[in-house]
Scaffold this motif. Sequence first.
Motif, PDB file in Angstrom:
ATOM      1  N   VAL A 105       0.840  -1.199   0.000  1.00 37.98           N
ATOM      2  CA  VAL A 105       0.000   0.000   0.000  1.00 37.98           C
ATOM      3  C   VAL A 105       0.875   1.250   0.000  1.00 37.98           C
ATOM      4  O   VAL A 105       0.667   2.183  -0.783  1.00 37.98           O
ATOM      5  CB  VAL A 105      -0.980  -0.001   1.195  1.00 37.98           C
ATOM      6  CG1 VAL A 105      -1.657   1.353   1.357  1.00 37.98           C
ATOM      7  CG2 VAL A 105      -2.022  -1.100   1.024  1.00 37.98           C
ATOM      8  N   LEU A 106       1.874   1.281   0.867  1.00 33.09           N
ATOM      9  CA  LEU A 106       2.774   2.438   0.943  1.00 33.09           C
ATOM     10  C   LEU A 106       3.505   2.664  -0.378  1.00 33.09           C
ATOM     11  O   LEU A 106       3.563   3.785  -0.886  1.00 33.09           O
ATOM     12  CB  LEU A 106       3.777   2.247   2.082  1.00 33.09           C
ATOM     13  CG  LEU A 106       4.738   3.408   2.334  1.00 33.09           C
ATOM     14  CD1 LEU A 106       3.969   4.671   2.716  1.00 33.09           C
ATOM     15  CD2 LEU A 106       5.722   3.031   3.439  1.00 33.09           C
ATOM     16  N   ILE A 107       4.037   1.589  -0.956  1.00 31.18           N
ATOM     17  CA  ILE A 107       4.740   1.696  -2.245  1.00 31.18           C
ATOM     18  C   ILE A 107       3.779   2.179  -3.322  1.00 31.18           C
ATOM     19  O   ILE A 107       4.125   3.044  -4.137  1.00 31.18           O
ATOM     20  CB  ILE A 107       5.377   0.346  -2.624  1.00 31.18           C
ATOM     21  CG1 ILE A 107       6.576   0.062  -1.721  1.00 31.18           C
ATOM     22  CG2 ILE A 107       5.792   0.325  -4.094  1.00 31.18           C
ATOM     23  CD1 ILE A 107       7.089  -1.367  -1.804  1.00 31.18           C
ATOM     24  N   GLY A 108       2.556   1.639  -3.331  1.00 32.52           N
ATOM     25  CA  GLY A 108       1.567   2.054  -4.331  1.00 32.52           C
ATOM     26  C   GLY A 108       1.228   3.523  -4.225  1.00 32.52           C
ATOM     27  O   GLY A 108       1.189   4.247  -5.222  1.00 32.52           O
ATOM     28  N   VAL A 109       1.011   4.003  -3.021  1.00 29.50           N
ATOM     29  CA  VAL A 109       0.647   5.409  -2.822  1.00 29.50           C
ATOM     30  C   VAL A 109       1.821   6.324  -3.169  1.00 29.50           C
ATOM     31  O   VAL A 109       1.669   7.306  -3.903  1.00 29.50           O
ATOM     32  CB  VAL A 109       0.155   5.651  -1.377  1.00 29.50           C
ATOM     33  CG1 VAL A 109       0.018   7.135  -1.088  1.00 29.50           C
ATOM     34  CG2 VAL A 109      -1.180   4.944  -1.155  1.00 29.50           C
ATOM     35  N   LEU A 110       2.999   6.006  -2.635  1.00 28.73           N
ATOM     36  CA  LEU A 110       4.167   6.870  -2.904  1.00 28.73           C
ATOM     37  C   LEU A 110       4.568   6.860  -4.371  1.00 28.73           C
ATOM     38  O   LEU A 110       4.880   7.908  -4.936  1.00 28.73           O
ATOM     39  CB  LEU A 110       5.349   6.453  -2.026  1.00 28.73           C
ATOM     40  CG  LEU A 110       5.185   6.706  -0.525  1.00 28.73           C
ATOM     41  CD1 LEU A 110       6.398   6.188   0.238  1.00 28.73           C
ATOM     42  CD2 LEU A 110       4.953   8.183  -0.244  1.00 28.73           C
ATOM     43  N   SER A 111       4.549   5.688  -5.008  1.00 29.70           N
ATOM     44  CA  SER A 111       4.945   5.631  -6.421  1.00 29.70           C
ATOM     45  C   SER A 111       3.889   6.273  -7.324  1.00 29.70           C
ATOM     46  O   SER A 111       4.204   6.714  -8.423  1.00 29.70           O
ATOM     47  CB  SER A 111       5.236   4.192  -6.842  1.00 29.70           C
ATOM     48  OG  SER A 111       4.090   3.389  -6.695  1.00 29.70           O
ATOM     49  N   SER A 112       2.644   6.353  -6.836  1.00 35.50           N
ATOM     50  CA  SER A 112       1.610   7.003  -7.649  1.00 35.50           C
ATOM     51  C   SER A 112       1.846   8.509  -7.759  1.00 35.50           C
ATOM     52  O   SER A 112       1.272   9.157  -8.629  1.00 35.50           O
ATOM     53  CB  SER A 112       0.221   6.721  -7.088  1.00 35.50           C
ATOM     54  OG  SER A 112       0.002   7.434  -5.888  1.00 35.50           O
ATOM     55  N   LEU A 113       2.695   9.048  -6.889  1.00 34.60           N
ATOM     56  CA  LEU A 113       3.048  10.461  -7.012  1.00 34.60           C
ATOM     57  C   LEU A 113       3.836  10.714  -8.295  1.00 34.60           C
ATOM     58  O   LEU A 113       3.734  11.783  -8.894  1.00 34.60           O
ATOM     59  CB  LEU A 113       3.853  10.930  -5.795  1.00 34.60           C
ATOM     60  CG  LEU A 113       3.108  10.866  -4.452  1.00 34.60           C
ATOM     61  CD1 LEU A 113       4.064  11.196  -3.315  1.00 34.60           C
ATOM     62  CD2 LEU A 113       1.917  11.797  -4.462  1.00 34.60           C
ATOM     63  N   ALA A 114       4.616   9.705  -8.706  1.00 40.48           N
ATOM     64  CA  ALA A 114       5.391   9.820  -9.940  1.00 40.48           C
ATOM     65  C   ALA A 114       4.608   9.297 -11.146  1.00 40.48           C
ATOM     66  O   ALA A 114       4.724   9.839 -12.247  1.00 40.48           O
ATOM     67  CB  ALA A 114       6.701   9.044  -9.805  1.00 40.48           C
ATOM     68  N   PHE A 115       3.834   8.243 -10.954  1.00 43.83           N
ATOM     69  CA  PHE A 115       3.073   7.628 -12.039  1.00 43.83           C
ATOM     70  C   PHE A 115       1.707   7.249 -11.483  1.00 43.83           C
ATOM     71  O   PHE A 115       1.549   6.224 -10.829  1.00 43.83           O
ATOM     72  CB  PHE A 115       3.835   6.410 -12.592  1.00 43.83           C
ATOM     73  CG  PHE A 115       3.185   5.769 -13.781  1.00 43.83           C
ATOM     74  CD1 PHE A 115       3.032   6.459 -14.983  1.00 43.83           C
ATOM     75  CD2 PHE A 115       2.719   4.471 -13.698  1.00 43.83           C
ATOM     76  CE1 PHE A 115       2.427   5.863 -16.077  1.00 43.83           C
ATOM     77  CE2 PHE A 115       2.111   3.859 -14.793  1.00 43.83           C
ATOM     78  CZ  PHE A 115       1.972   4.554 -15.986  1.00 43.83           C
ATOM     79  N   GLU A 116       0.723   8.101 -11.734  1.00 44.60           N
ATOM     80  CA  GLU A 116      -0.592   8.036 -11.099  1.00 44.60           C
ATOM     81  C   GLU A 116      -1.284   6.676 -11.141  1.00 44.60           C
ATOM     82  O   GLU A 116      -1.883   6.264 -10.141  1.00 44.60           O
ATOM     83  CB  GLU A 116      -1.486   9.125 -11.717  1.00 44.60           C
ATOM     84  CG  GLU A 116      -2.703   9.468 -10.896  1.00 44.60           C
ATOM     85  CD  GLU A 116      -3.945   8.718 -11.353  1.00 44.60           C
ATOM     86  OE1 GLU A 116      -4.847   8.555 -10.531  1.00 44.60           O
ATOM     87  OE2 GLU A 116      -4.001   8.281 -12.514  1.00 44.60           O
ATOM     88  N   PRO A 117      -1.207   5.891 -12.214  1.00 47.86           N
ATOM     89  CA  PRO A 117      -1.910   4.603 -12.227  1.00 47.86           C
ATOM     90  C   PRO A 117      -1.415   3.597 -11.165  1.00 47.86           C
ATOM     91  O   PRO A 117      -2.116   2.637 -10.853  1.00 47.86           O
ATOM     92  CB  PRO A 117      -1.657   4.057 -13.630  1.00 47.86           C
ATOM     93  CG  PRO A 117      -1.429   5.270 -14.467  1.00 47.86           C
ATOM     94  CD  PRO A 117      -0.713   6.239 -13.545  1.00 47.86           C
ATOM     95  N   LEU A 118      -0.251   3.814 -10.588  1.00 46.65           N
ATOM     96  CA  LEU A 118       0.251   2.887  -9.570  1.00 46.65           C
ATOM     97  C   LEU A 118      -0.547   2.942  -8.267  1.00 46.65           C
ATOM     98  O   LEU A 118      -0.379   2.098  -7.387  1.00 46.65           O
ATOM     99  CB  LEU A 118       1.739   3.141  -9.296  1.00 46.65           C
ATOM    100  CG  LEU A 118       2.673   2.763 -10.444  1.00 46.65           C
ATOM    101  CD1 LEU A 118       4.114   3.129 -10.109  1.00 46.65           C
ATOM    102  CD2 LEU A 118       2.579   1.278 -10.759  1.00 46.65           C
ATOM    103  N   LYS A 119      -1.460   3.914  -8.172  1.00 38.48           N
ATOM    104  CA  LYS A 119      -2.333   3.967  -6.991  1.00 38.48           C
ATOM    105  C   LYS A 119      -3.184   2.713  -6.879  1.00 38.48           C
ATOM    106  O   LYS A 119      -3.627   2.340  -5.801  1.00 38.48           O
ATOM    107  CB  LYS A 119      -3.236   5.197  -7.042  1.00 38.48           C
ATOM    108  CG  LYS A 119      -4.306   5.116  -8.122  1.00 38.48           C
ATOM    109  CD  LYS A 119      -5.169   6.330  -8.180  1.00 38.48           C
ATOM    110  CE  LYS A 119      -6.187   6.183  -9.315  1.00 38.48           C
ATOM    111  NZ  LYS A 119      -6.850   7.415  -9.591  1.00 38.48           N
TER     112      LYS A 119
END
Length: 181
Positions: A129-143
């Motif tokens: 969850v943390l990786i998904g949220v933080l990485s979505s800051l760079a690439f939105e679909p990773l949320k």
Amino acid sequence: MSDTIPATADVTQVSQLLQNGSGARLIDVRTEAEFNQAHIPGSRHVPLSTLRKNVDELASTPQDHLVLVCAAGPRAEQARQLLQTAGFSRLTVLRGGINAWEQSQAPLHHGSSTWTMERQVRLVAGMLVLIGVLSSLAFEPLKWIAGFVGAGLTFAALSNTCAMAKVLSLLPHNRARRCDC
């Protein structure tokens, strides 16, 4: 306890059963990591995942009263149903499992500090969850990683199964190596 074998028993009832010389045997069906971390003294470790293969060893004394233990009760109930199907009749599940046993401050043997499966699942789910949220800051679909984990945890709760735990159980330190029957 009377001659009637209850389907479930609380900590006090199981303690009395063990102390009265009735020949009851504790069978702990949790994972090896959970068992090694803490278990009731005198209990035998037969992981639920290997129970079907070890029914013959348990049946060496079929008249024994088996008290089944897991963390909270659901896996012990699964074990009870499996053993009942295999012809065992003197089966009881410790209500509340090892969690209730520990809360009542009954004797407990503490062993290695290997994390329980539940704790491993919480760590992996939290990290995803943390990786998904933080990485979505760079690439939105990773949320959607966080959404996928949330959906998986919801399904796990509703179905009382956990795919992540099944995958984590394949790791070498989580594999059941033996039956202590």
